[in-house]
Design a protein around this motif. Structure first.
Motif, PDB file in Angstrom:
ATOM      1  N   ILE A 170       0.744  -1.423  -0.159  1.00  0.00           N
ATOM      2  CA  ILE A 170      -0.008   0.162  -0.054  1.00  0.00           C
ATOM      3  C   ILE A 170       0.755   0.976   0.292  1.00  0.00           C
ATOM      4  O   ILE A 170       1.696   1.547   0.850  1.00  0.00           O
ATOM      5  CB  ILE A 170      -1.309  -0.057   1.173  1.00  0.00           C
ATOM      6  CG1 ILE A 170      -1.867  -1.258   1.518  1.00  0.00           C
ATOM      7  CG2 ILE A 170      -1.350   1.350   1.335  1.00  0.00           C
ATOM      8  CD1 ILE A 170      -2.853  -1.106   2.302  1.00  0.00           C
ATOM      9  N   THR A 171       0.412   2.415  -1.052  1.00  0.00           N
ATOM     10  CA  THR A 171       1.208   3.564  -0.563  1.00  0.00           C
ATOM     11  C   THR A 171       0.431   4.227  -0.963  1.00  0.00           C
ATOM     12  O   THR A 171      -1.005   4.074  -1.476  1.00  0.00           O
ATOM     13  CB  THR A 171       2.453   3.844  -2.593  1.00  0.00           C
ATOM     14  OG1 THR A 171       1.403   3.604  -3.601  1.00  0.00           O
ATOM     15  CG2 THR A 171       3.063   2.064  -2.326  1.00  0.00           C
ATOM     16  N   ILE A 172       1.149   5.341  -1.104  1.00  0.00           N
ATOM     17  CA  ILE A 172       0.498   7.147  -0.860  1.00  0.00           C
ATOM     18  C   ILE A 172       0.377   6.952  -3.057  1.00  0.00           C
ATOM     19  O   ILE A 172       1.208   6.661  -3.485  1.00  0.00           O
ATOM     20  CB  ILE A 172       0.951   8.327  -0.483  1.00  0.00           C
ATOM     21  CG1 ILE A 172       1.373   8.407   1.025  1.00  0.00           C
ATOM     22  CG2 ILE A 172       0.510   9.882  -0.708  1.00  0.00           C
ATOM     23  CD1 ILE A 172       1.478   8.975   1.565  1.00  0.00           C
ATOM     24  N   SER A 173      -0.954   7.332  -3.254  1.00  0.00           N
ATOM     25  CA  SER A 173      -1.326   7.623  -4.439  1.00  0.00           C
ATOM     26  C   SER A 173       0.062   8.610  -4.675  1.00  0.00           C
ATOM     27  O   SER A 173      -0.515  10.170  -4.350  1.00  0.00           O
ATOM     28  CB  SER A 173      -3.379   7.726  -4.265  1.00  0.00           C
ATOM     29  OG  SER A 173      -3.322   6.507  -4.032  1.00  0.00           O
ATOM     30  N   THR A 174      -0.478   8.428  -5.934  1.00  0.00           N
ATOM     31  CA  THR A 174       0.587   9.861  -6.717  1.00  0.00           C
ATOM     32  C   THR A 174       0.170   9.865  -7.875  1.00  0.00           C
ATOM     33  O   THR A 174      -1.361   9.658  -8.761  1.00  0.00           O
ATOM     34  CB  THR A 174       1.889   8.910  -7.484  1.00  0.00           C
ATOM     35  OG1 THR A 174       2.118   8.081  -8.456  1.00  0.00           O
ATOM     36  CG2 THR A 174       3.074   8.493  -5.743  1.00  0.00           C
ATOM     37  N   PRO A 175       0.318  11.331  -8.366  1.00  0.00           N
ATOM     38  CA  PRO A 175      -1.035  11.626  -9.808  1.00  0.00           C
ATOM     39  C   PRO A 175      -0.312  10.191 -10.612  1.00  0.00           C
ATOM     40  O   PRO A 175      -1.106  10.451 -12.057  1.00  0.00           O
ATOM     41  CB  PRO A 175       0.792  12.905 -10.659  1.00  0.00           C
ATOM     42  CG  PRO A 175       0.840  13.564  -9.437  1.00  0.00           C
ATOM     43  CD  PRO A 175       1.206  12.113  -8.206  1.00  0.00           C
ATOM     44  N   GLU A 176       0.830  10.049 -10.868  1.00  0.00           N
ATOM     45  CA  GLU A 176       0.869   9.438 -11.626  1.00  0.00           C
ATOM     46  C   GLU A 176      -0.221   7.543 -12.106  1.00  0.00           C
ATOM     47  O   GLU A 176      -0.329   6.912 -12.771  1.00  0.00           O
ATOM     48  CB  GLU A 176       2.395   8.092 -11.988  1.00  0.00           C
ATOM     49  CG  GLU A 176       3.553   8.928 -12.997  1.00  0.00           C
ATOM     50  CD  GLU A 176       3.781   9.838 -11.561  1.00  0.00           C
ATOM     51  OE1 GLU A 176       3.361  10.146 -10.684  1.00  0.00           O
ATOM     52  OE2 GLU A 176       4.220  10.849 -11.855  1.00  0.00           O
ATOM     53  N   ASP A 177      -0.797   7.825 -10.161  1.00  0.00           N
ATOM     54  CA  ASP A 177      -1.150   6.689 -10.314  1.00  0.00           C
ATOM     55  C   ASP A 177      -3.042   6.834 -10.802  1.00  0.00           C
ATOM     56  O   ASP A 177      -3.951   5.861 -10.790  1.00  0.00           O
ATOM     57  CB  ASP A 177      -1.490   6.261  -8.889  1.00  0.00           C
ATOM     58  CG  ASP A 177      -0.633   5.761  -7.934  1.00  0.00           C
ATOM     59  OD1 ASP A 177       0.682   4.985  -9.042  1.00  0.00           O
ATOM     60  OD2 ASP A 177      -0.659   5.912  -7.377  1.00  0.00           O
TER      61      ASP A 177
END
Length: 171
Positions: free
Chosen positions: A6-13
């Protein structure tokens, strides 16, 4: 199944996340709300990965409550890819979000969702905090709260930022 992270969402996501919601919720159009939440500064957005694929997402919006200094968050939406459901991914997203919000001194998480599902994830009381708009009578049981600290408000009205400030989202 590949390991989940689980990661913090990025603009690339963003594109993959916006494509995920119609697959998981074919009868609801959440893409406008999700797109607004993904770019809002008060939102904690977490992405769940299985291998190299996005398998889930949750957004939590930091909010205020009238008459209180305590901070709360509104959970929603929560989404898991159809092929990854019933494997604990939703629970993992909620638990990671709760951990991160608790570290920020957020005192409670509120959700408007399936009471059976969310009660099993620690949302064990009907929220004493009023939603920003009146709920349908049969939705009252779905307005739930998970307390993260003793400072959690027990009255007041939720104050939401722009993405959530629309009556049609609440009724």
């Amino acid at each position: 199944m590949d390991a989940t992270r689980i990661t913090i969402s990025t603009p690339e996501d963003q594109d993959a996340l916006l494509a995920l919601y119609p697959r998981a919720f074919p009868d609801e159009d959440l893409t406008g709300l999700v797109a607004a939440l993904l770019t809002h500064p008060d939102v904690l957005s977490l992405t769940a990965w299985t291998g190299l694929s996005i398998a889930g997402h949750v957004a939590l919006t930091r909010c205020a409550v009238t008459g209180h200094d305590a901070r709360v968050a509104l959970l929603g939406p929560l989404c898991v890819a159809p092929g990854a459901q019933r494997q604990g991914l939703g629970r993992a997203l909620i638990e990671e979000a709760a951990r991160q919000l608790e570290a920020e001194a957020v005192s409670a998480i509120l959700v408007l969702g399936d009471p059976e599902y969310y009660t099993r994830r620690g949302f064990d009381q009907i929220s004493p905090i009023e939603p920003p708009y009146a709920l349908k009578r049969d939705w009252r049981e779905a307005w739930r709260m998970r307390t993260l600290s003793a400072e959690a408000p027990q009255r007041g009205t939720l104050q939401v930022p722009a993405p959530w400030d629309a009556a049609e989202l609440w009724n």
